[in-house]
Design an enzyme around this catalytic site. Structure first.
Site, PDB file in Angstrom:
ATOM      1  N   TRP A 102       0.834  -1.209   0.000  1.00 54.23           N
ATOM      2  CA  TRP A 102       0.000   0.000   0.000  1.00 54.23           C
ATOM      3  C   TRP A 102       0.861   1.248   0.000  1.00 54.23           C
ATOM      4  O   TRP A 102       0.532   2.236  -0.668  1.00 54.23           O
ATOM      5  CB  TRP A 102      -1.007  -0.020   1.143  1.00 54.23           C
ATOM      6  CG  TRP A 102      -2.075  -1.052   0.891  1.00 54.23           C
ATOM      7  CD1 TRP A 102      -2.300  -2.197   1.599  1.00 54.23           C
ATOM      8  CD2 TRP A 102      -3.047  -1.057  -0.173  1.00 54.23           C
ATOM      9  NE1 TRP A 102      -3.343  -2.900   1.036  1.00 54.23           N
ATOM     10  CE2 TRP A 102      -3.818  -2.226  -0.046  1.00 54.23           C
ATOM     11  CE3 TRP A 102      -3.329  -0.174  -1.237  1.00 54.23           C
ATOM     12  CZ2 TRP A 102      -4.860  -2.540  -0.930  1.00 54.23           C
ATOM     13  CZ3 TRP A 102      -4.361  -0.489  -2.118  1.00 54.23           C
ATOM     14  CH2 TRP A 102      -5.114  -1.665  -1.955  1.00 54.23           C
ATOM     15  N   ASP A 172      -2.215   6.548   6.259  1.00 53.11           N
ATOM     16  CA  ASP A 172      -3.213   5.680   5.652  1.00 53.11           C
ATOM     17  C   ASP A 172      -3.591   4.613   6.676  1.00 53.11           C
ATOM     18  O   ASP A 172      -2.928   3.590   6.803  1.00 53.11           O
ATOM     19  CB  ASP A 172      -2.649   5.033   4.380  1.00 53.11           C
ATOM     20  CG  ASP A 172      -3.620   4.021   3.768  1.00 53.11           C
ATOM     21  OD1 ASP A 172      -4.721   3.821   4.319  1.00 53.11           O
ATOM     22  OD2 ASP A 172      -3.262   3.437   2.721  1.00 53.11           O
ATOM     23  N   LYS A 196     -12.810  -1.986   5.855  1.00 50.69           N
ATOM     24  CA  LYS A 196     -12.045  -2.871   6.738  1.00 50.69           C
ATOM     25  C   LYS A 196     -12.540  -2.762   8.173  1.00 50.69           C
ATOM     26  O   LYS A 196     -13.084  -3.707   8.699  1.00 50.69           O
ATOM     27  CB  LYS A 196     -10.561  -2.559   6.632  1.00 50.69           C
ATOM     28  CG  LYS A 196      -9.981  -3.216   5.386  1.00 50.69           C
ATOM     29  CD  LYS A 196      -9.092  -2.365   4.581  1.00 50.69           C
ATOM     30  CE  LYS A 196      -8.820  -3.025   3.233  1.00 50.69           C
ATOM     31  NZ  LYS A 196      -7.980  -2.209   2.385  1.00 50.69           N
TER      32      LYS A 196
HETATM   33  C1  LIG Z   1      -7.474  -1.625   1.427  1.00 46.99           C
HETATM   34  C2  LIG Z   1      -6.428  -0.585   1.561  1.00 46.99           C
HETATM   35  C3  LIG Z   1      -6.319   0.479   0.651  1.00 46.99           C
HETATM   36  C4  LIG Z   1      -7.230   0.616  -0.542  1.00 46.99           C
HETATM   37  O1  LIG Z   1      -8.495   0.963  -0.139  1.00 46.99           O
HETATM   38  P1  LIG Z   1      -9.642   1.269  -1.213  1.00 46.99           P
HETATM   39  O2  LIG Z   1     -10.705   1.845  -0.318  1.00 46.99           O
HETATM   40  O3  LIG Z   1     -10.018  -0.030  -1.829  1.00 46.99           O
HETATM   41  O4  LIG Z   1      -9.115   2.240  -2.181  1.00 46.99           O
HETATM   42  C5  LIG Z   1      -5.340   1.411   0.860  1.00 46.99           C
HETATM   43  N1  LIG Z   1      -4.498   1.325   1.895  1.00 46.99           N
HETATM   44  C6  LIG Z   1      -4.564   0.313   2.791  1.00 46.99           C
HETATM   45  C7  LIG Z   1      -3.603   0.268   3.928  1.00 46.99           C
HETATM   46  C8  LIG Z   1      -5.531  -0.672   2.648  1.00 46.99           C
HETATM   47  O5  LIG Z   1      -5.600  -1.674   3.532  1.00 46.99           O
END
Ligand SMILES: *Cc1c(COP(=O)(O)O)cnc(C)c1O
Length: 360
Positions: A102, A172, A196
């Protein structure tokens, strides 16, 4: 009806309490004569749902008053572009930490807008560790420092919050937000895709210090401009109303169950049980340096990968679903967010013991 233990990394399990309340309110929310999905986002009923969700999130995370909370679309992935577009503020460089898949995606998107200075990387260690803060090469001219506190795919997590001084820290938190108490004031901005640990897909939560809003590049699309979005209270266009509502039910569920201190203790215990099983049973392996192991995403491999398919099939028969690892890592991955009950971990550990016994 049999609900399974769903170990998916995202979209992931939701609390049963949340789903039950949503189902009770499906045909008619309060006395509105319609479901939340059918309401105008500008009507009184939805405005109250939206405001309450924000207030509850602020209370849960103790978000200071000088931070805006936005409920947006486009996923965490859109933020990869929105962050440089909005936060470069005339500067040419941004600092990024590379701790996994990521991080890499965030870096490659940012490169379209600025010079990316990778201040630290664990790539040489195959992303099984977190670079020590003393080794970071921060650039004083950078507009911000971006990092990924929890790498969902590698299952590796920071056990510290970097102190970047006056340079805003951008995190993030897609796979770790709400997993424990954190000090929001240490961050310039926190963002997370909802699917998540917040609620359904289609919603992205952004928590940003007010003084960082208002310096977007001229080319920034309106739908990606934090100023436009925050001045409209996340309703510049039609927001993802139903996801916002379900996220709100999730915030209430956490508040009613002791808040983030309590869920943090539960999450640590759940993760520890699983790592103890992996470490104590010879068949299983997790490559991540112990102090950086994720509480939320637990990858593990079988010493004999020929057994993978059998493991997954027997696990599924026991209601332990979606344990297949990410294609880049292989093996298994158990994502154990807030809504995964502790009984799910106990059932998984029990199965892992039995499977190891039968296959030793
Ligand atoms: C799942 C995830 C993303 C991507 O998320 P989307 O909402 O599908 O764009 C980005 N960063 C991390 C750490 C993730 O776990």
């Amino acid at each position: 009806m049999t609900r399974v233990y769903n170990f998916s990394a995202g979209p992931a399990m939701l609390s049963e309490d949340v789903l039950k309340q949503a189902s009770e309110e499906m045909l008619e929310w309060r006395d509105e004569g319609m479901s939340v999905m059918e309401m105008s986002h500008r009507g009184k009923a939805f405005m109250s749902i939206a405001a309450e969700a924000e207030a509850d999130l602020r209370q849960l995370m103790s978000i200071p008053d000088n931070y805006k909370v936005m409920f947006l679309q486009g996923g965490a992935s859109s933020q990869f572009a929105m962050i440089p577009l909005n936060l470069l503020s005339g500067k040419k460089t941004a600092d990024y930490v590379n701790t996994g898949m990521w991080s890499k995606k965030a870096i490659s998107e940012a490169k379209k807008y600025c010079e990316v200075n990778v201040v630290a990387s664990s790539e040489a260690d195959n992303f099984t560790t977190i670079p020590d803060f003393s080794s970071w090469k921060l650039n004083p001219d950078s507009a911000y420092v971006h990092y990924t506190p929890n790498e969902t795919i590698g299952g590796v997590e920071f056990n510290y919050i970097p102190d970047t001084g006056n340079i805003p820290l951008v995190a993030d938190m897609s796979s770790t937000i709400l997993s424990r108490k954190i000090d929001v004031s240490k961050f310039g901005m926190i963002y997370a895709g909802a699917q998540k640990n917040i609620g359904p897909a289609g919603l992205t939560v952004v928590i940003i210090r007010e003084d960082l809003i208002g310096n977007a590049m001229d080319i920034t699309p309106s739908m990606m401009n934090y100023q436009t979005l925050s001045e409209a209270d996340s309703m510049y266009n039609t927001p993802p109303t139903y996801s916002w509502y379900i996220a709100g039910l999730g915030f209430k569920w956490l508040l009613n169950n002791g808040g983030l201190d309590t869920i943090g203790e539960v999450n640590q215990r759940k993760a520890q049980k699983l790592y103890d099983a992996i470490d104590s049973i010879d068949l299983y392996d997790n490559p991540v340096e112990k102090q950086y192991r994720s509480w939320m995403n637990v990858p593990f491999t079988l010493k004999n990968s020929d057994l993978d398919a059998e493991f997954l099939s027997q696990a599924a028969d026991k209601g332990l679903k979606t344990l297949k690892g990410h294609r880049s890592v292989g093996g298994m991955r158990a994502s154990i967010y807030n809504a995964m009950p502790e009984s799910g971990i106990d059932t998984l550990v029990e199965f892992m013991k039995e499977f190891a016994k039968e296959n030793s």
